[in-house]
Design a protein around this motif. Sequence first.
Motif, mmCIF file in Angstrom:
data_model
loop_
_atom_site.group_PDB
_atom_site.id
_atom_site.type_symbol
_atom_site.label_atom_id
_atom_site.label_comp_id
_atom_site.label_asym_id
_atom_site.label_seq_id
_atom_site.Cartn_x
_atom_site.Cartn_y
_atom_site.Cartn_z
ATOM 1 N N MET A 172 41.570 89.249 -3.994
ATOM 2 C CA MET A 172 42.639 89.197 -3.008
ATOM 3 C C MET A 172 43.948 88.745 -3.647
ATOM 4 N N ALA A 173 43.868 87.777 -4.550
ATOM 5 C CA ALA A 173 45.087 87.293 -5.210
ATOM 6 C C ALA A 173 45.706 88.384 -6.074
ATOM 7 N N GLY A 174 44.855 89.219 -6.699
ATOM 8 C CA GLY A 174 45.359 90.324 -7.511
ATOM 9 C C GLY A 174 46.083 91.365 -6.669
ATOM 10 N N LEU A 175 45.544 91.650 -5.491
ATOM 11 C CA LEU A 175 46.177 92.598 -4.581
ATOM 12 C C LEU A 175 47.520 92.059 -4.101
ATOM 13 N N LEU A 176 47.554 90.773 -3.739
ATOM 14 C CA LEU A 176 48.804 90.158 -3.287
ATOM 15 C C LEU A 176 49.847 90.207 -4.397
ATOM 16 N N LYS A 177 49.422 89.896 -5.617
ATOM 17 C CA LYS A 177 50.359 89.931 -6.734
ATOM 18 C C LYS A 177 50.917 91.335 -6.910
ATOM 19 N N TRP A 178 50.064 92.353 -6.834
ATOM 20 C CA TRP A 178 50.501 93.730 -6.973
ATOM 21 C C TRP A 178 51.475 94.110 -5.860
ATOM 22 N N LEU A 179 51.175 93.716 -4.617
ATOM 23 C CA LEU A 179 52.051 94.039 -3.489
ATOM 24 C C LEU A 179 53.408 93.353 -3.612
ATOM 25 N N VAL A 180 53.413 92.077 -3.990
ATOM 26 C CA VAL A 180 54.670 91.330 -4.129
ATOM 27 C C VAL A 180 55.490 91.897 -5.286
ATOM 28 N N LEU A 181 54.831 92.240 -6.379
ATOM 29 C CA LEU A 181 55.523 92.831 -7.518
ATOM 30 C C LEU A 181 56.088 94.211 -7.167
ATOM 31 N N THR A 182 55.320 95.008 -6.442
ATOM 32 C CA THR A 182 55.799 96.321 -6.005
ATOM 33 C C THR A 182 57.005 96.182 -5.082
ATOM 34 N N MET A 183 56.944 95.244 -4.156
ATOM 35 C CA MET A 183 58.069 94.998 -3.252
ATOM 36 C C MET A 183 59.315 94.652 -4.052
ATOM 37 N N GLY A 222 74.433 96.276 -2.672
ATOM 38 C CA GLY A 222 73.489 96.709 -3.695
ATOM 39 C C GLY A 222 73.147 95.586 -4.656
ATOM 40 N N ALA A 223 74.173 94.824 -5.060
ATOM 41 C CA ALA A 223 73.940 93.688 -5.958
ATOM 42 C C ALA A 223 73.077 92.622 -5.278
ATOM 43 N N ILE A 224 73.328 92.391 -4.006
ATOM 44 C CA ILE A 224 72.518 91.414 -3.262
ATOM 45 C C ILE A 224 71.072 91.894 -3.169
ATOM 46 N N PHE A 225 70.877 93.175 -2.904
ATOM 47 C CA PHE A 225 69.523 93.709 -2.797
ATOM 48 C C PHE A 225 68.804 93.675 -4.143
ATOM 49 N N LEU A 226 69.540 93.888 -5.223
ATOM 50 C CA LEU A 226 68.968 93.747 -6.567
ATOM 51 C C LEU A 226 68.470 92.315 -6.770
ATOM 52 N N GLY A 227 69.284 91.340 -6.409
ATOM 53 C CA GLY A 227 68.870 89.936 -6.519
ATOM 54 C C GLY A 227 67.675 89.614 -5.640
ATOM 55 N N TYR A 228 67.631 90.201 -4.450
ATOM 56 C CA TYR A 228 66.507 90.018 -3.544
ATOM 57 C C TYR A 228 65.224 90.554 -4.185
ATOM 58 N N GLY A 229 65.312 91.718 -4.801
ATOM 59 C CA GLY A 229 64.156 92.288 -5.494
ATOM 60 C C GLY A 229 63.700 91.417 -6.652
ATOM 61 N N LEU A 230 64.663 90.883 -7.404
ATOM 62 C CA LEU A 230 64.314 89.998 -8.520
ATOM 63 C C LEU A 230 63.639 88.719 -8.030
ATOM 64 N N ALA A 231 64.021 88.235 -6.849
ATOM 65 C CA ALA A 231 63.356 87.055 -6.275
ATOM 66 C C ALA A 231 61.893 87.363 -5.952
ATOM 67 N N TRP A 232 61.613 88.568 -5.434
ATOM 68 C CA TRP A 232 60.232 88.978 -5.183
ATOM 69 C C TRP A 232 59.450 89.040 -6.495
ATOM 70 N N ILE A 233 60.071 89.606 -7.533
ATOM 71 C CA ILE A 233 59.400 89.710 -8.835
ATOM 72 C C ILE A 233 59.121 88.327 -9.397
ATOM 73 N N ARG A 234 60.065 87.416 -9.257
ATOM 74 C CA ARG A 234 59.857 86.050 -9.748
ATOM 75 C C ARG A 234 58.680 85.388 -9.032
ATOM 76 N N ALA A 235 58.598 85.602 -7.726
ATOM 77 C CA ALA A 235 57.474 85.032 -6.964
ATOM 78 C C ALA A 235 56.153 85.617 -7.441
ATOM 79 N N ALA A 236 56.138 86.911 -7.733
ATOM 80 C CA ALA A 236 54.904 87.575 -8.163
ATOM 81 C C ALA A 236 54.444 87.087 -9.531
ATOM 82 N N ARG A 237 55.368 86.660 -10.365
ATOM 83 C CA ARG A 237 55.020 86.242 -11.718
ATOM 84 C C ARG A 237 54.523 84.809 -11.800
ATOM 85 N N GLN A 238 54.607 84.069 -10.700
ATOM 86 C CA GLN A 238 54.121 82.694 -10.697
ATOM 87 C C GLN A 238 52.639 82.677 -10.363
#
Length: 127
Positions: free
Chosen positions: A1-12, A49-65
């Motif tokens: 389940m944690a692997g699926l969540l990580k994949w979903l958060v990273l994809t987002m 667009g710049a704000i949305f880029l930062g929003y996406g990077l925040a999702w990626i940062r969460a996925a990498r923890q």
Amino acid sequence: MAGLLKWLVLTMGGVCAAIGIVHLALGIDSVPGEGAAGATVDSRERFYGAIFLGYGLAWIRAARQSPIPATAVRWLAFVLLLGGIGRLLVHGRPRPAALVPGRPDGHRIRAAASVLLALGRRRKGAV
């Protein structure tokens, strides 16, 4: 389940970052029907667009923890939910029909609500 969540958060995060890059690079040309808009609208589109880029990077940062911080994911999903609610408001009128599957913009509301509901069942600070 944690692997699926990580994949979903990273994809987002990847999808949001890619959307942000496109809007930042193309400006109003990234929005169908906005070609006749002026420099002010183009500037605003690139800013968003710049704000949305930062929003996406925040999702990626969460996925990498490890573990993925549930509080961060909840806040990010809440921001998406607010954006979806904003898209539902047209000329001051809510459009509840957009919540029906297959309707434009309804996927934002359903996706954010699903994440919030799923994480709301957990009591821990990380998943």
